[in-house]
Each structure stands twice: as C-alpha cells, then as structure tokens.
Design a protein around this motif. Structure first.
Motif, PDB file in Angstrom:
ATOM      1  N   THR A 214       0.846  -1.208   0.000  1.00  0.00           N
ATOM      2  CA  THR A 214       0.000   0.000   0.000  1.00  0.00           C
ATOM      3  C   THR A 214       0.882   1.260   0.000  1.00  0.00           C
ATOM      4  O   THR A 214       2.040   1.200   0.417  1.00  0.00           O
ATOM      5  CB  THR A 214      -0.878   0.061   1.266  1.00  0.00           C
ATOM      6  OG1 THR A 214       0.008   0.182   2.398  1.00  0.00           O
ATOM      7  CG2 THR A 214      -1.744  -1.181   1.410  1.00  0.00           C
ATOM      8  N   PRO A 215       0.316   2.408  -0.437  1.00  0.00           N
ATOM      9  CA  PRO A 215       1.087   3.653  -0.373  1.00  0.00           C
ATOM     10  C   PRO A 215       1.610   3.943   1.035  1.00  0.00           C
ATOM     11  O   PRO A 215       2.756   4.349   1.202  1.00  0.00           O
ATOM     12  CB  PRO A 215       0.075   4.711  -0.829  1.00  0.00           C
ATOM     13  CG  PRO A 215      -0.847   3.978  -1.753  1.00  0.00           C
ATOM     14  CD  PRO A 215      -0.970   2.596  -1.150  1.00  0.00           C
ATOM     15  N   ALA A 216       0.810   3.685   2.067  1.00  0.00           N
ATOM     16  CA  ALA A 216       1.257   3.976   3.442  1.00  0.00           C
ATOM     17  C   ALA A 216       2.505   3.163   3.780  1.00  0.00           C
ATOM     18  O   ALA A 216       3.454   3.686   4.376  1.00  0.00           O
ATOM     19  CB  ALA A 216       0.134   3.671   4.429  1.00  0.00           C
ATOM     20  N   GLU A 217       2.527   1.893   3.367  1.00  0.00           N
ATOM     21  CA  GLU A 217       3.713   1.048   3.639  1.00  0.00           C
ATOM     22  C   GLU A 217       4.927   1.568   2.867  1.00  0.00           C
ATOM     23  O   GLU A 217       6.036   1.618   3.379  1.00  0.00           O
ATOM     24  CB  GLU A 217       3.451  -0.392   3.185  1.00  0.00           C
ATOM     25  CG  GLU A 217       2.504  -1.194   4.038  1.00  0.00           C
ATOM     26  CD  GLU A 217       2.255  -2.560   3.416  1.00  0.00           C
ATOM     27  OE1 GLU A 217       2.710  -3.564   3.994  1.00  0.00           O
ATOM     28  OE2 GLU A 217       1.618  -2.618   2.339  1.00  0.00           O
ATOM     29  N   ALA A 218       4.697   1.948   1.605  1.00  0.00           N
ATOM     30  CA  ALA A 218       5.805   2.388   0.745  1.00  0.00           C
ATOM     31  C   ALA A 218       6.356   3.741   1.200  1.00  0.00           C
ATOM     32  O   ALA A 218       7.504   4.081   0.915  1.00  0.00           O
ATOM     33  CB  ALA A 218       5.341   2.462  -0.704  1.00  0.00           C
ATOM     34  N   LEU A 219       5.545   4.515   1.914  1.00  0.00           N
ATOM     35  CA  LEU A 219       5.998   5.842   2.353  1.00  0.00           C
ATOM     36  C   LEU A 219       6.822   5.780   3.649  1.00  0.00           C
ATOM     37  O   LEU A 219       7.304   6.798   4.129  1.00  0.00           O
ATOM     38  CB  LEU A 219       4.791   6.778   2.550  1.00  0.00           C
ATOM     39  CG  LEU A 219       4.188   7.328   1.239  1.00  0.00           C
ATOM     40  CD1 LEU A 219       2.843   8.002   1.493  1.00  0.00           C
ATOM     41  CD2 LEU A 219       5.152   8.309   0.554  1.00  0.00           C
ATOM     42  N   ASP A 360      -2.377   7.667  -5.708  1.00  0.00           N
ATOM     43  CA  ASP A 360      -3.819   7.939  -5.787  1.00  0.00           C
ATOM     44  C   ASP A 360      -4.658   6.658  -5.774  1.00  0.00           C
ATOM     45  O   ASP A 360      -5.880   6.712  -5.904  1.00  0.00           O
ATOM     46  CB  ASP A 360      -4.154   8.724  -7.075  1.00  0.00           C
ATOM     47  CG  ASP A 360      -3.548  10.121  -7.048  1.00  0.00           C
ATOM     48  OD1 ASP A 360      -3.149  10.547  -5.942  1.00  0.00           O
ATOM     49  OD2 ASP A 360      -3.469  10.762  -8.118  1.00  0.00           O
ATOM     50  N   GLY A 361      -4.018   5.516  -5.708  1.00  0.00           N
ATOM     51  CA  GLY A 361      -4.754   4.243  -5.627  1.00  0.00           C
ATOM     52  C   GLY A 361      -5.172   3.671  -6.977  1.00  0.00           C
ATOM     53  O   GLY A 361      -5.918   2.690  -7.020  1.00  0.00           O
ATOM     54  N   GLY A 362      -4.683   4.245  -8.095  1.00  0.00           N
ATOM     55  CA  GLY A 362      -5.096   3.766  -9.418  1.00  0.00           C
ATOM     56  C   GLY A 362      -4.140   2.774 -10.047  1.00  0.00           C
ATOM     57  O   GLY A 362      -4.402   2.252 -11.140  1.00  0.00           O
ATOM     58  N   LEU A 363      -3.011   2.473  -9.384  1.00  0.00           N
ATOM     59  CA  LEU A 363      -2.031   1.512  -9.911  1.00  0.00           C
ATOM     60  C   LEU A 363      -1.483   0.678  -8.761  1.00  0.00           C
ATOM     61  O   LEU A 363      -1.438   1.145  -7.612  1.00  0.00           O
ATOM     62  CB  LEU A 363      -0.852   2.246 -10.565  1.00  0.00           C
ATOM     63  CG  LEU A 363      -1.053   2.925 -11.915  1.00  0.00           C
ATOM     64  CD1 LEU A 363       0.217   3.679 -12.297  1.00  0.00           C
ATOM     65  CD2 LEU A 363      -1.403   1.907 -13.002  1.00  0.00           C
ATOM     66  N   ARG A 364      -1.025  -0.554  -9.087  1.00  0.00           N
ATOM     67  CA  ARG A 364      -0.352  -1.364  -8.073  1.00  0.00           C
ATOM     68  C   ARG A 364       1.132  -0.967  -8.036  1.00  0.00           C
ATOM     69  O   ARG A 364       1.677  -0.468  -9.023  1.00  0.00           O
ATOM     70  CB  ARG A 364      -0.457  -2.844  -8.427  1.00  0.00           C
ATOM     71  CG  ARG A 364      -1.839  -3.423  -8.187  1.00  0.00           C
ATOM     72  CD  ARG A 364      -1.864  -4.865  -8.628  1.00  0.00           C
ATOM     73  NE  ARG A 364      -1.270  -4.981  -9.961  1.00  0.00           N
ATOM     74  CZ  ARG A 364      -1.005  -6.136 -10.564  1.00  0.00           C
ATOM     75  NH1 ARG A 364      -1.238  -7.266  -9.944  1.00  0.00           N
ATOM     76  NH2 ARG A 364      -0.488  -6.167 -11.788  1.00  0.00           N
TER      77      ARG A 364
END
Ligand code: NAD
Ligand code: MG
Length: 407
Positions: A214-219, A360-364
């Motif tokens: 997820t973006p949160a993990e990657a950040l 933005d949640g539109g791609l993996r």
C-alpha cells in the motif's frame, strides 16, 4: 560542468569559494524551499554564522509555510510559481525588505541577477528542469538536488554548463560522496563507481507480496526522511535507476562503470574503485544537511549542523548485491544509462506519472516498473533530443501512462 574535486582543478582559491562573492558571503537562491531538501538547506544557512545569506526562496503552492520561512529568514525575494496560490498572499503579509515575485518566468529572471551567488535546485520532478536550466544559462554555481534535470537532459545540460561556465555540485548524497571520493585519483584511474542503496522498506519482502504493497507502507522509509515522490522511488528502487543515469552524465562515466550495492544502514554514501583496487568511500549518518553544506561551500569545508558518526558505539556496515528480479527498476536504470538519448526522459516521466497513479490508488506498486519498461521499449527513440523534443516526449509519456491508471 561539474565542479571538479580540488586536486582536479587548476588550483582553486580557497579564500573565495568558486561561485562566490568577494566579501566571503554567499547569497543563496533556494528553489523548492518548502520541501524536504529546501528546509534542510535553510537549516544549513541558519547555522552558517552569516556566511550564507538567503537571497531568494521559491516554492510552488504551499504559501503558508513559505510565508513563515520569509518571516524567519528575511530573504530579498519570495517567489511563488503557482499564480493561483500567489493570489492568497495579502498585502502586508511580507516582512520589510522582502518582495514578492510570481510565476516561473519571474523566477528565471531573478536567477540571472548577479546578486545570486549559488542556486539550490530542489524542486521535485521534471518541473525542476526549467529553473535549473535558467541558472545554467546565467552561469551560476548550482547545488543540484533535482536529479531529474540530468536524467531528462544530461548531455544538453552538461554541454550548456561547460559553455556558460556554470558549475554543478551534486546534493544527492550518493553523488556528493562520489564527488568527494573522486578527489583521490584522476578520472582515467577510476575503475568503477559503486552507488549504495538502502534497499528501501521492502528490501526483504518476497516478489509476490510486492504487488499488494500500500502507499502507506511504501511511504515508510527505514533510514531517510524525504518528500513523498522520492520515498516511493526508494521503495521501488527507481530512485537508484535515476541516480545511475544522473551519475552517467554528471561524472561522464559510461554505464559499464556504474554499479549498485545494497547497504541498509545508509552510512556509506557511495564508493569509487580505482584501477589499483583501492576503494574510497564517504561515510556519515543519513542527514542531507551534510551534502547540502558541501555543495554550498565547495571547495571549502566548515563546521555545520549535520549529525556525526559516533565511533564510541558499536556500528555495523552491511553490503549485499541488489536483487534485480524483485527490483527491475535497477535493470531499467542501467539500460537507460547505456542507451542515452531519450531513454532518460521517458523513464523519468513514466515513473513520475506511475508514482502519482500509485499514490492515488489507481495503480499497483509493481505496475510502476512495468509501465516504465513498456514505454521505454515503445517510445519513438531519439539519439540526440533537443529541449523541445524532451518537453514534447515528456507530455506524450504522461498521457500514455494515464491510460493505465484506474480511476
Ligand atoms: P519535496 O516534495 O519535499 O519538495 C518539493 C519542493 O518543490 C517544494 O518546495 C515545492 O513547493 C516545490 N515544487 C513542487 N512542484 C513545483 C513546480 N511545479 N514548480 C516549482 N516548484 C515546485 O521534495 P524533496 O524530497 O525535497 O526533493 C526535491 C528534489 O531533491 C527531488 O528532485 C529529489 O529527487 C531530490 N533529492 C531529495 C532528497 C531528499 O532527501 N529529500 C535526496 C536527494 C535528492
Ligand atoms: Mg540519493
């Protein structure tokens, strides 16, 4: 051209830093002052006992933090590049002695002012190319954090800098380390440059599990605190791909002389191996204030606010080869560095848009490298693009990436 480490120049005058003023004070333009590199730069300026003076602070749209900086630092100029955001600034909100300028044209003009001694290029992404180019045209000494400038237009930028006398001193910690290590030998004695990579938050994750990140993990970066875009780039290791291309042009090293090693502690910032087998590294805690200060004072060194290594505590330094299967971005970076031409601008634009799509949640997460690779293979390759070609291709690639993003 890149400012060469001391022994490779014709003998720098250590009393007056190159790109400096006669009174020993350096007037600094900070582009992207509200960002991660920008705020660290202001720390370095604040700790310089008046040797560095904030002449110009520029940011895009975060007017609140920029105004706070203006009251704290009292620059001669405050620049807001987004005219819509600039409209929020009411009369009387600037301190005495600070004037407001609006828009990218105004910024370009102000960079040509002879009062500006050094420019910190710390705008994020492709947007940074324009003002860095303006500083190059003006023959300034540039502390370059915006790696995208060299990734997109490396050969053009280096050629123009040589013509105008502009000096480029890297701020990226790896390139700063390499710049320092290169002082230990002559360019023809370099066997290879080894860039270190922390490996990011997913260094030990399985290939299968990366698709659901997820973006949160990657950040959540394990060692560095940075802006969101570069933090995602570190998680995909696309940041290292960009840095390989940056090193290719900045140091004039062919791709076969560039390598990457994973070093999770982020203390060794990169290494240069010379023909005799000696490997020279630069070590310091992960703190961007050191490479920023190095670039602002080069060729001088002085005391500063950056953290220091503590040799009274036990310290481990680990190194491991990168896993190109799990992090295909590394392979793409080496290929793009070897190919040159338009490969860099395509890799950069495709990545920037794909990162935006991921956040933005539109791609993996794993779509990012896949999309970059597709566009690298499919775009109309050009060997020697000019700035206009680069701009056109940049917008074309962004449109293409848009087709993959689920809304
Ligand atoms: P950030 O997102 O924290 O800050 C970006 C800055 O750029 C902000 O001040 C913003 O106002 C400005 N900006 C954004 N879009 C703009 C536009 N269109 N026009 C003008 N200004 C604009 O980014 P950051 O992490 O500080 O990174 C800045 C640059 O430095 C990037 O190129 C990055 O790759 C490079 N870099 C950063 C680090 C780090 O530790 N953060 C390390 C090495 C290199
Ligand atoms: Mg770096």
């Amino acid at each position: 051209m890149p400012a060469l480490p001391p022994h490779q120049t014709d003998g720098p005058n250590h009393d007056v830093p190159s790109g400096g003023s006669k009174d020993g004070v350096l007037r600094i333009a900070v582009l992207g002052s509200t960002g991660s590199i920008g705020t660290s730069t202001l720390d370095v300026i604040a700790a310089s006992s008046g040797r560095l003076v904030p002449h110009l602070l520029a940011a895009h749209s975060r007017v609140g933090p920029l105004l706070e900086q203006a009251w704290q630092m009292r620059p001669r100029w405050l620049v807001v590049t987004d005219p819509v955001a600039a409209a929020e600034i009411g009369s009387g909100s600037l301190p005495d002695g600070t004037s407001l300028a609006i828009g990218p044209d105004a910024l370009d003009d102000l960079l040509a002012d002879p009062m500006v001694d050094r420019v910190v290029s710390a705008i994020v992404g492709a947007a940074g190319l324009r003002s860095t180019w303006a500083a190059i045209e003006a023959g300034k000494t540039i502390a370059l954090a915006n790696k995208e400038t060299l990734v997109m237009a490396g050969p053009l930028v280096m050629r123009r800098a040589a013509e105008t006398g502009a000096q480029i001193i890297p701020v990226d910690s790896e390139h700063s380390a390499i710049h320092q290590a290169l002082a230990c030998g002559r360019p023809c004695e370099v066997r290879r440059i080894v860039l270190t990579a922390s490996g990011g938050p997913f260094r030990t994750r399985s290939r299968e599990s990366l698709a659901s990140v997820t973006p949160a993990e990657a950040l959540r970066h394990p060692t560095w605190s940075m802006g969101p875009k570069i933090t995602i780039d570190s998680a995909t290791m696309m940041n290292k791909a960009l840095e390989i291309i940056e090193a290719r042009w900045l140091f004039g090293m062919t791709a076969d002389k560039l390598a990457v090693v994973v070093h999770p502690q982020s203390i060794v910032h990169s290494l240069v191996e010379f023909v005799d087998g000696a490997v020279i590294a630069q070590l310091s805690p992960p703190d961007m204030r050191l490479p920023i200060q190095y670039a602002l004072f080069f060729p001088e060194r002085c005391d500063g606010p950056a953290k220091r290594l503590d040799f009274d505590a036990t310290m481990r330094l680990d190194f491991e080869p990168p896993d190109v299967d799990r992090f295909p971005a590394l392979r793409l970076g080496l290929e793009a560095a070897a190919r040159g031409g338009t490969a860099g601008v395509v890799l950069n634009a495709a990545n920037e848009e794909a990162v935006r799509g991921f956040l933005d949640g539109g791609l993996r997460f794993t779509d990012i490298a896949e999309i970059v690779e597709r566009l690298l293979n499919e775009h109309p390759f050009q060997e020697e693009p000019m700035l206009d070609d680069i701009r056109r291709l940049d917008s074309w690639v962004r449109q293409e990436v848009g087709k993959w993003v689920c809304v």
